[in-house]
Design a protein around this motif. Sequence first.
Motif, PDB file in Angstrom:
ATOM      1  N   ARG A  30       4.337 -67.122  -4.600  1.00  0.00           N
ATOM      2  CA  ARG A  30       4.434 -66.011  -5.559  1.00  0.00           C
ATOM      3  C   ARG A  30       3.263 -66.021  -6.548  1.00  0.00           C
ATOM      4  O   ARG A  30       2.663 -64.977  -6.829  1.00  0.00           O
ATOM      5  N   TYR A  33      -0.083 -64.927  -4.823  1.00  0.00           N
ATOM      6  CA  TYR A  33      -0.110 -63.497  -4.509  1.00  0.00           C
ATOM      7  C   TYR A  33      -0.189 -62.651  -5.782  1.00  0.00           C
ATOM      8  O   TYR A  33      -0.877 -61.627  -5.825  1.00  0.00           O
ATOM      9  N   ARG A  34       0.518 -63.071  -6.815  1.00  0.00           N
ATOM     10  CA  ARG A  34       0.445 -62.342  -8.087  1.00  0.00           C
ATOM     11  C   ARG A  34      -0.972 -62.402  -8.652  1.00  0.00           C
ATOM     12  O   ARG A  34      -1.482 -61.403  -9.171  1.00  0.00           O
ATOM     13  N   GLU A  40       5.768 -57.743  -6.862  1.00  0.00           N
ATOM     14  CA  GLU A  40       6.946 -58.039  -6.045  1.00  0.00           C
ATOM     15  C   GLU A  40       7.976 -56.922  -6.142  1.00  0.00           C
ATOM     16  O   GLU A  40       8.239 -56.377  -7.215  1.00  0.00           O
ATOM     17  N   GLU A  42      11.957 -55.489  -4.224  1.00  0.00           N
ATOM     18  CA  GLU A  42      13.165 -55.939  -3.536  1.00  0.00           C
ATOM     19  C   GLU A  42      13.814 -54.741  -2.864  1.00  0.00           C
ATOM     20  O   GLU A  42      13.872 -53.648  -3.446  1.00  0.00           O
ATOM     21  N   SER A 116       2.097 -54.714  -2.444  1.00  0.00           N
ATOM     22  CA  SER A 116       3.458 -55.218  -2.633  1.00  0.00           C
ATOM     23  C   SER A 116       3.632 -56.627  -2.074  1.00  0.00           C
ATOM     24  O   SER A 116       2.947 -57.028  -1.131  1.00  0.00           O
ATOM     25  N   VAL A 117       4.569 -57.361  -2.691  1.00  0.00           N
ATOM     26  CA  VAL A 117       5.055 -58.642  -2.183  1.00  0.00           C
ATOM     27  C   VAL A 117       6.554 -58.493  -1.956  1.00  0.00           C
ATOM     28  O   VAL A 117       7.266 -57.974  -2.814  1.00  0.00           O
ATOM     29  N   GLN A 118       7.022 -58.926  -0.794  1.00  0.00           N
ATOM     30  CA  GLN A 118       8.455 -59.054  -0.539  1.00  0.00           C
ATOM     31  C   GLN A 118       8.716 -60.463  -0.024  1.00  0.00           C
ATOM     32  O   GLN A 118       8.070 -60.894   0.937  1.00  0.00           O
ATOM     33  N   CYS A 139       7.808 -63.979   3.977  1.00  0.00           N
ATOM     34  CA  CYS A 139       6.964 -63.741   2.796  1.00  0.00           C
ATOM     35  C   CYS A 139       5.896 -62.723   3.195  1.00  0.00           C
ATOM     36  O   CYS A 139       4.962 -63.072   3.915  1.00  0.00           O
TER      37      CYS A 139
END
Length: 414
Positions: A30, A33-34, A40, A42, A116-118, A139
């Motif tokens: 996290r 990636y940030r 992120e 959801e 985006s991150v999921q 991820c």
Amino acid sequence: MPSNVTPPRGMRDFLPADKRRRERVLSVVRDVYRAHGFDEIETPVVESSEYLFSGLGGDNEKQVFAVLRRGLDDEALRAASSALELADLGLRFDLTVPLARFYASHRAELPTVFRSVQIAPVWRAEKPQKGRYRQFVQCDIDILGEAGQLAEIELISATTAVLAALGLDGTTIRVNDRRVLLGVLSHWGVPAELHDRALLEIDKLDKIGVEGVAAQLVSIGVEAPGIADQLAQLGDATWDSATASPPPAWLDQGAFGDLLALRAALPEARLVFDPTLVRGMGYYTGTIFEVAHPDFSYSLGGGGRYDGMIGRFLGTDVPAAGFSLGFERIVDLVELDDADDDGLVVLYDKAVAPVELLALQKALVSRGEARVRLQKRAKNVGGQLDALAAAGFRRFVAVRGGEAPDDLEVRSLG
């Protein structure tokens, strides 16, 4: 009471030490990636059957856990010709289809180029085996709205940074392009209607070998002469052989030029051209890539460009590319320092009143302790302290009653 109480097949419980380890790895992922500009999101664990069975998920659509419609009566159950007719929802089998639906739902609220991150569990009803589960964490990072190669460059750069932060040395990234693969099929004279099936068979090269894939291709109607030899030659291609003069007849020069530009932009990523790389998902349209490690036969992650997917939901084409890390495979390889996983145990005698213990715990937390556990002293104190150290605690205080927080002597569990 059953004598063997276990989770459903292909699913797992995680003890506290395992859960801490997983969360440490996820925290690194996290943070990196940030730092690379991804936000992120959801999405729900279930999606509409209409989206899950849209033809974009390849063989994974056959592994969906379907959810029956509510209120079905006996007549509806008897009238159904298949179980899928009774389902209106299903557990997501990956995070890309949900992302496409998410973007179609919220496009007006998102930036023109959305990163985006999921990080979330997905479910597939496949046969459980070592390293393969029915519930597992993915991820994913994705870039939507960027048509240029900057999207692939950012995805590979960020993922390479994650692998480095996790200490996974020696990884390479195999790259190919769907246009290269379609050029191969055209060179072999494969009809367009057989392209998708042929690519699914070529994707099995690492599992059943050249002869096995050649036999499968013949069985679906691919009649190229000497196909086994051609498959073997395809697997031998490298950057150098692909740039030889004259170039191979199957090579799409535009696609290969893009791959060369990708390599030039990412010298630290150790890209390897692999024209046999397919990736089985039906939604890829351009560049595709996978993380390889010399010690393992399986990939540690992969992704690619899927420009056509979001248009299926939105009615307007939106360029898109993504990279997914195989978290369950990676977490077993990573060794992270536990030094920051600190905690303080209040080891108390039986005579100490609960109200005093609670006040002491609150005082310790308020002065900056991140983790404080109250635990009654055992007869075997040495074994108890060893167990607490294994649970991630590093210090303890002994309380017999009446002590003020500042009077406690903090001792090491190490």
